[in-house]
Scaffold this motif. Structure first.
Motif, PDB file in Angstrom:
ATOM      1  N   THR A 189       0.812  -1.219   0.000  1.00 15.92           N
ATOM      2  CA  THR A 189       0.000   0.000   0.000  1.00 15.92           C
ATOM      3  C   THR A 189       0.848   1.272   0.000  1.00 15.92           C
ATOM      4  OG1 THR A 189      -0.188   0.144   2.408  1.00 15.92           O
ATOM      5  CG2 THR A 189      -1.811  -1.237   1.273  1.00 15.92           C
ATOM      6  N   THR A 190       2.158   1.135  -0.259  1.00 17.97           N
ATOM      7  CA  THR A 190       3.002   2.333  -0.354  1.00 17.97           C
ATOM      8  C   THR A 190       2.444   3.208  -1.481  1.00 17.97           C
ATOM      9  OG1 THR A 190       4.883   0.944   0.250  1.00 17.97           O
ATOM     10  CG2 THR A 190       5.386   3.164  -0.553  1.00 17.97           C
ATOM     11  N   GLY A 191       2.125   4.454  -1.163  1.00 18.05           N
ATOM     12  CA  GLY A 191       1.567   5.347  -2.175  1.00 18.05           C
ATOM     13  C   GLY A 191       0.071   5.204  -2.385  1.00 18.05           C
ATOM     14  N   LEU A 192      -0.575   4.306  -1.650  1.00 19.47           N
ATOM     15  CA  LEU A 192      -2.038   4.166  -1.740  1.00 19.47           C
ATOM     16  C   LEU A 192      -2.669   4.758  -0.490  1.00 19.47           C
ATOM     17  CD1 LEU A 192      -2.722   0.459  -2.883  1.00 19.47           C
ATOM     18  CD2 LEU A 192      -2.559   2.508  -4.317  1.00 19.47           C
ATOM     19  N   ASP A 193      -3.736   5.525  -0.656  1.00 20.02           N
ATOM     20  CA  ASP A 193      -4.438   5.984   0.544  1.00 20.02           C
ATOM     21  C   ASP A 193      -5.365   4.871   1.042  1.00 20.02           C
ATOM     22  OD1 ASP A 193      -6.786   6.107  -0.960  1.00 20.02           O
ATOM     23  OD2 ASP A 193      -6.754   8.301  -1.146  1.00 20.02           O
ATOM     24  N   ALA A 194      -6.000   5.102   2.188  1.00 18.01           N
ATOM     25  CA  ALA A 194      -6.796   4.041   2.814  1.00 18.01           C
ATOM     26  C   ALA A 194      -7.963   3.614   1.915  1.00 18.01           C
ATOM     27  CB  ALA A 194      -7.301   4.506   4.182  1.00 18.01           C
ATOM     28  N   ASP A 195      -8.562   4.561   1.182  1.00 16.50           N
ATOM     29  CA  ASP A 195      -9.678   4.213   0.288  1.00 16.50           C
ATOM     30  C   ASP A 195      -9.206   3.315  -0.857  1.00 16.50           C
ATOM     31  OD1 ASP A 195     -11.469   5.672   1.753  1.00 16.50           O
ATOM     32  OD2 ASP A 195     -11.426   7.435   0.437  1.00 16.50           O
ATOM     33  N   ALA A 196      -8.059   3.658  -1.451  1.00 10.54           N
ATOM     34  CA  ALA A 196      -7.530   2.869  -2.569  1.00 10.54           C
ATOM     35  C   ALA A 196      -7.122   1.475  -2.104  1.00 10.54           C
ATOM     36  CB  ALA A 196      -6.348   3.597  -3.211  1.00 10.54           C
ATOM     37  N   ALA A 197      -6.516   1.399  -0.919  1.00  4.40           N
ATOM     38  CA  ALA A 197      -6.111   0.090  -0.384  1.00  4.40           C
ATOM     39  C   ALA A 197      -7.347  -0.770  -0.129  1.00  4.40           C
ATOM     40  CB  ALA A 197      -5.306   0.276   0.910  1.00  4.40           C
ATOM     41  N   PHE A 198      -8.379  -0.156   0.426  1.00  2.00           N
ATOM     42  CA  PHE A 198      -9.613  -0.889   0.700  1.00  2.00           C
ATOM     43  C   PHE A 198     -10.254  -1.396  -0.590  1.00  2.00           C
ATOM     44  CE2 PHE A 198     -14.345  -0.447   1.109  1.00  2.00           C
ATOM     45  CZ  PHE A 198     -14.556  -1.628   1.802  1.00  2.00           C
ATOM     46  N   ALA A 199     -10.312  -0.551  -1.611  1.00  2.00           N
ATOM     47  CA  ALA A 199     -10.921  -0.955  -2.885  1.00  2.00           C
ATOM     48  C   ALA A 199     -10.193  -2.160  -3.468  1.00  2.00           C
ATOM     49  CB  ALA A 199     -10.910   0.218  -3.870  1.00  2.00           C
ATOM     50  N   ARG A 200      -8.858  -2.146  -3.424  1.00  2.00           N
ATOM     51  CA  ARG A 200      -8.090  -3.281  -3.954  1.00  2.00           C
ATOM     52  C   ARG A 200      -8.331  -4.529  -3.135  1.00  2.00           C
ATOM     53  NH1 ARG A 200      -2.235  -1.508  -6.346  1.00  2.00           N
ATOM     54  NH2 ARG A 200      -3.038   0.330  -7.415  1.00  2.00           N
ATOM     55  N   ALA A 201      -8.302  -4.360  -1.816  1.00  2.00           N
ATOM     56  CA  ALA A 201      -8.468  -5.523  -0.937  1.00  2.00           C
ATOM     57  C   ALA A 201      -9.852  -6.140  -1.130  1.00  2.00           C
ATOM     58  CB  ALA A 201      -8.254  -5.115   0.520  1.00  2.00           C
ATOM     59  N   LEU A 202     -10.866  -5.291  -1.220  1.00  2.00           N
ATOM     60  CA  LEU A 202     -12.235  -5.817  -1.361  1.00  2.00           C
ATOM     61  C   LEU A 202     -12.385  -6.585  -2.675  1.00  2.00           C
ATOM     62  CD1 LEU A 202     -15.029  -5.981  -0.019  1.00  2.00           C
ATOM     63  CD2 LEU A 202     -15.652  -3.871  -1.238  1.00  2.00           C
ATOM     64  N   ALA A 203     -11.770  -6.074  -3.741  1.00  2.47           N
ATOM     65  CA  ALA A 203     -11.836  -6.777  -5.032  1.00  2.47           C
ATOM     66  C   ALA A 203     -11.159  -8.144  -4.919  1.00  2.47           C
ATOM     67  CB  ALA A 203     -11.180  -5.925  -6.123  1.00  2.47           C
ATOM     68  N   ILE A 204     -10.020  -8.202  -4.266  1.00  7.87           N
ATOM     69  CA  ILE A 204      -9.305  -9.474  -4.081  1.00  7.87           C
ATOM     70  C   ILE A 204     -10.152 -10.448  -3.264  1.00  7.87           C
ATOM     71  CG2 ILE A 204      -7.331 -10.562  -2.922  1.00  7.87           C
ATOM     72  CD1 ILE A 204      -5.757  -7.898  -3.572  1.00  7.87           C
ATOM     73  N   VAL A 205     -10.707  -9.947  -2.170  1.00  5.85           N
ATOM     74  CA  VAL A 205     -11.475 -10.816  -1.275  1.00  5.85           C
ATOM     75  C   VAL A 205     -12.732 -11.328  -1.974  1.00  5.85           C
ATOM     76  CG1 VAL A 205     -12.852 -10.852   0.842  1.00  5.85           C
ATOM     77  CG2 VAL A 205     -10.570  -9.827   0.861  1.00  5.85           C
ATOM     78  N   ARG A 206     -13.433 -10.454  -2.681  1.00  6.78           N
ATOM     79  CA  ARG A 206     -14.667 -10.880  -3.372  1.00  6.78           C
ATOM     80  C   ARG A 206     -14.370 -11.958  -4.397  1.00  6.78           C
ATOM     81  NH1 ARG A 206     -18.059  -5.581  -2.935  1.00  6.78           N
ATOM     82  NH2 ARG A 206     -19.229  -6.224  -1.086  1.00  6.78           N
ATOM     83  N   GLU A 207     -13.262 -11.770  -5.137  1.00  3.47           N
ATOM     84  CA  GLU A 207     -12.856 -12.744  -6.148  1.00  3.47           C
ATOM     85  C   GLU A 207     -12.566 -14.096  -5.499  1.00  3.47           C
ATOM     86  OE1 GLU A 207     -12.900 -12.939  -9.301  1.00  3.47           O
ATOM     87  OE2 GLU A 207     -11.816 -14.854  -9.359  1.00  3.47           O
ATOM     88  N   ARG A 208     -11.840 -14.083  -4.395  1.00  2.00           N
ATOM     89  CA  ARG A 208     -11.501 -15.329  -3.689  1.00  2.00           C
ATOM     90  C   ARG A 208     -12.747 -16.002  -3.118  1.00  2.00           C
ATOM     91  NH1 ARG A 208      -5.930 -17.255  -3.399  1.00  2.00           N
ATOM     92  NH2 ARG A 208      -5.201 -15.906  -5.067  1.00  2.00           N
ATOM     93  N   LEU A 209     -13.652 -15.207  -2.570  1.00  2.00           N
ATOM     94  CA  LEU A 209     -14.860 -15.791  -1.990  1.00  2.00           C
ATOM     95  C   LEU A 209     -15.700 -16.435  -3.088  1.00  2.00           C
ATOM     96  CD1 LEU A 209     -15.963 -13.115   0.663  1.00  2.00           C
ATOM     97  CD2 LEU A 209     -14.815 -15.310   1.051  1.00  2.00           C
ATOM     98  N   ARG A 210     -15.710 -15.816  -4.272  1.00  2.00           N
ATOM     99  CA  ARG A 210     -16.449 -16.386  -5.399  1.00  2.00           C
ATOM    100  C   ARG A 210     -15.853 -17.732  -5.785  1.00  2.00           C
ATOM    101  NH1 ARG A 210     -17.592 -11.589  -7.795  1.00  2.00           N
ATOM    102  NH2 ARG A 210     -15.476 -11.448  -8.601  1.00  2.00           N
ATOM    103  N   SER A 211     -14.523 -17.769  -5.905  1.00  2.00           N
ATOM    104  CA  SER A 211     -13.916 -19.035  -6.353  1.00  2.00           C
ATOM    105  C   SER A 211     -13.897 -20.087  -5.249  1.00  2.00           C
ATOM    106  CB  SER A 211     -12.517 -18.801  -6.929  1.00  2.00           C
ATOM    107  OG  SER A 211     -11.712 -18.136  -6.006  1.00  2.00           O
ATOM    108  N   ALA A 212     -13.991 -19.635  -3.966  1.00  2.00           N
ATOM    109  CA  ALA A 212     -14.080 -20.602  -2.857  1.00  2.00           C
ATOM    110  C   ALA A 212     -15.501 -21.151  -2.743  1.00  2.00           C
ATOM    111  CB  ALA A 212     -13.654 -19.953  -1.549  1.00  2.00           C
ATOM    112  N   GLY A 213     -16.422 -20.569  -3.495  1.00  2.00           N
ATOM    113  CA  GLY A 213     -17.821 -21.032  -3.478  1.00  2.00           C
ATOM    114  C   GLY A 213     -18.489 -20.660  -2.189  1.00  2.00           C
TER     115      GLY A 213
END
Ligand code: CDP
Ligand code: CDP
Length: 213
Positions: A189-213
């Motif tokens: 998250t170097t150079g990312l503000d808290a909103d940008a870090a959250f947006a990336r993390a949420l996209a990663i988590v949603r993708e993983r939850l989808r593939s984990a079924g």
């Protein structure tokens, strides 16, 4: 499928784990536990009784005596408690005493937990493992801003050296050292503000939850 998700958020000091974990939990409708508070509360109890936080026998007793009320104490932040928490966290018996608490928190309902060893030790089978990082200078800057927001005057060089010292202690200990789990997704998250870090993390988590079924 259908298992309640456990999301692990690990990383070094002031990487933004707590902020990120809280926002992920709110977005996903899961409870959140800042596991650093457990170690902080044990460190606080050791300071209160004037004990050396490295004293394994006393620290284990304090860890076993911990209550919910300890976690809500207003005096769990600041450099003295930071280092005391890191000292008690290096004691295997303290870590063992806090394990059931952390596992029980997620039981049956899932959770987002942030700390150092959630993906490596507490929940090695976590549904998603994030390892949140940022350069030491940026993390020290974030911690400095937090201290200033709380009205605490702090010297930038001192905050940086405290961050580096605590990371070294957390990485080099034998018991549950700080390191990314082999299957963790590293989010720099170097150079990312808290909103940008959250947006990336949420996209990663949603993708993983989808593939984990
Ligand atoms: O839990 P941890 O010590 O890793 O960090 P925190 O308590 O969440 O504090 C991080 C601080 O940096 C907060 O004041 C955030 O607003 C800020 N911040 C962040 O969390 N994430 C970024 N990408 C940038 C800044
Ligand atoms: O917010 P910050 O990153 O500064 O620290 P914290 O997450 O509140 O953790 C305080 C200390 O507790 C860390 O420096 C670690 O030594 C220890 N800790 C740990 O060993 N394992 C965890 N799961 C969480 C914290």
């Amino acid at each position: 499928a259908g298992r309640a998700p456990v999301i692990a958020v690990d990383g070094p000091a002031a990487a933004g784990k707590g902020t990120l974990a809280r926002r992920l939990a709110a977005a996903l409708g899961l409870p959140h536990l800042d596991t650093g508070l457990l170690y902080r509360a044990v460190g606080r109890r050791m300071l209160d009784r004037g004990a050396d936080p490295r004293d394994a026998v006393l620290a284990e007793a304090e860890a076993r005596a911990l209550t919910e009320a300890d976690l809500g104490r207003p005096d769990l932040r600041g450099p003295e408690v930071d280092m005391a928490a890191s000292a008690v966290a290096a004691i295997p018996a303290v870590r063992a005493a806090l394990l059931d608490w952390q596992r029980g928190f997620a039981r049956g309902r899932g959770a987002v937990l942030d700390g150092r060893d959630i993906g490596t030790v507490v929940f090695p089978d976590a549904t998603v493992k994030l390892y949140v990082d940022a350069s030491p200078e940026e993390r020290a800057r974030r911690r400095l801003l937090e201290l200033r927001a709380r009205g605490v005057a702090a010297d930038p060089d001192q905050v940086l050296s405290e961050v580096l010292a605590r990371d070294a202690q957390d990485r080099n200990r034998a018991a549950a050292p700080l390191r990314p789990a082999p299957d963790a997704i590293v989010l720099d998250t170097t150079g990312l503000d808290a909103d940008a870090a959250f947006a990336r993390a949420l996209a990663i988590v949603r993708e993983r939850l989808r593939s984990a079924g």
